[in-house]
Scaffold this motif. Structure first.
Motif, short mmCIF file in Angstrom:
data_model
loop_
_atom_site.label_atom_id
_atom_site.label_comp_id
_atom_site.label_asym_id
_atom_site.label_seq_id
_atom_site.Cartn_x
_atom_site.Cartn_y
_atom_site.Cartn_z
N MET A 1 0.85 -1.18 0.00
CA MET A 1 0.00 0.00 0.00
C MET A 1 0.89 1.24 0.00
O MET A 1 1.82 1.34 0.79
CB MET A 1 -0.90 -0.02 1.24
N ASP A 2 0.63 2.16 -0.89
CA ASP A 2 1.42 3.39 -0.99
C ASP A 2 0.89 4.45 -0.04
O ASP A 2 -0.31 4.53 0.22
CB ASP A 2 1.37 3.94 -2.42
N GLU A 3 1.82 5.28 0.42
CA GLU A 3 1.41 6.42 1.24
C GLU A 3 0.70 7.44 0.35
O GLU A 3 1.00 7.59 -0.83
CB GLU A 3 2.62 7.09 1.89
N LYS A 4 -0.24 8.15 0.95
CA LYS A 4 -0.99 9.21 0.28
C LYS A 4 -0.86 10.47 1.13
O LYS A 4 -0.35 10.44 2.24
CB LYS A 4 -2.46 8.83 0.16
N PHE A 5 -1.37 11.56 0.61
CA PHE A 5 -1.42 12.79 1.38
C PHE A 5 -2.85 13.01 1.87
O PHE A 5 -3.80 12.80 1.13
CB PHE A 5 -0.96 13.98 0.54
N PHE A 6 -2.95 13.43 3.12
CA PHE A 6 -4.24 13.72 3.74
C PHE A 6 -4.21 15.13 4.30
O PHE A 6 -3.15 15.63 4.68
CB PHE A 6 -4.51 12.73 4.89
N VAL A 7 -5.37 15.75 4.38
CA VAL A 7 -5.51 17.05 5.03
C VAL A 7 -6.20 16.79 6.37
O VAL A 7 -7.33 16.29 6.41
CB VAL A 7 -6.33 18.03 4.18
N ALA A 8 -5.48 17.11 7.45
CA ALA A 8 -6.04 16.98 8.79
C ALA A 8 -6.41 18.38 9.28
O ALA A 8 -5.57 19.29 9.27
CB ALA A 8 -5.02 16.34 9.73
N LYS A 9 -7.66 18.55 9.66
CA LYS A 9 -8.12 19.84 10.17
C LYS A 9 -8.18 19.75 11.69
O LYS A 9 -8.83 18.87 12.24
CB LYS A 9 -9.49 20.19 9.59
N ILE A 10 -7.48 20.69 12.33
CA ILE A 10 -7.37 20.71 13.79
C ILE A 10 -8.00 22.00 14.30
O ILE A 10 -7.87 23.06 13.66
CB ILE A 10 -5.89 20.63 14.21
N VAL A 11 -8.65 21.92 15.44
CA VAL A 11 -9.24 23.11 16.05
C VAL A 11 -8.86 23.16 17.53
O VAL A 11 -8.76 22.13 18.19
CB VAL A 11 -10.79 23.14 15.86
N TYR A 12 -8.55 24.37 18.00
CA TYR A 12 -8.29 24.59 19.42
C TYR A 12 -8.72 26.01 19.76
O TYR A 12 -9.01 26.81 18.87
CB TYR A 12 -6.82 24.33 19.79
N GLU A 13 -8.77 26.33 21.04
CA GLU A 13 -9.24 27.64 21.47
C GLU A 13 -8.12 28.38 22.19
O GLU A 13 -7.39 27.79 23.00
CB GLU A 13 -10.45 27.51 22.38
N LEU A 14 -8.02 29.67 21.90
CA LEU A 14 -7.08 30.56 22.58
C LEU A 14 -7.83 31.78 23.08
O LEU A 14 -8.78 32.24 22.43
CB LEU A 14 -5.99 31.04 21.61
N PRO A 15 -7.41 32.34 24.21
CA PRO A 15 -8.05 33.57 24.67
C PRO A 15 -7.70 34.74 23.75
O PRO A 15 -6.55 34.92 23.36
CB PRO A 15 -7.50 33.79 26.08
N ASP A 16 -8.71 35.53 23.38
CA ASP A 16 -8.50 36.72 22.58
C ASP A 16 -7.81 37.78 23.45
O ASP A 16 -8.22 38.00 24.58
CB ASP A 16 -9.84 37.24 22.06
N GLU A 17 -6.78 38.42 22.92
CA GLU A 17 -6.02 39.40 23.70
C GLU A 17 -6.85 40.60 24.10
O GLU A 17 -6.66 41.16 25.18
CB GLU A 17 -4.80 39.87 22.90
#
Length: 69
Positions: A1-17
């Motif tokens: 099986m060959d490697e492929k490219f994937f798009v991983a979408k990540i979400v996190y929260e930061l306090p707004d300054e």
């Protein structure tokens, strides 16, 4: 099986300054892997120790088939 490219979408929260309220930050990562499960494991390993709570929003196969360096 060959490697492929994937798009991983990540979400996190930061306090707004300015307001102090939490702001959602969304990022997309291009990850080389064999399957969605493989990509999830690689992203999880990369984000171990990240100081904010985060989650993988989605993973999908990319249309990119080659990276020329």
């Amino acid at each position: 099986m060959d490697e492929k490219f994937f798009v991983a979408k990540i979400v996190y929260e930061l306090p707004d300054e300015n307001s102090g309220r939490l702001k959602k930050i969304r990022e997309e990562k291009l990850v080389r892997g064999y399957s969605v499960t493989d990509v999830e494991a690689k992203v999880t390993e990369k984000y171990q120790g990240f100081q904010h709570d985060w989650r993988i929003f989605s993973v999908g196969e990319s249309k990119i088939d080659e990276v020329i360096e």
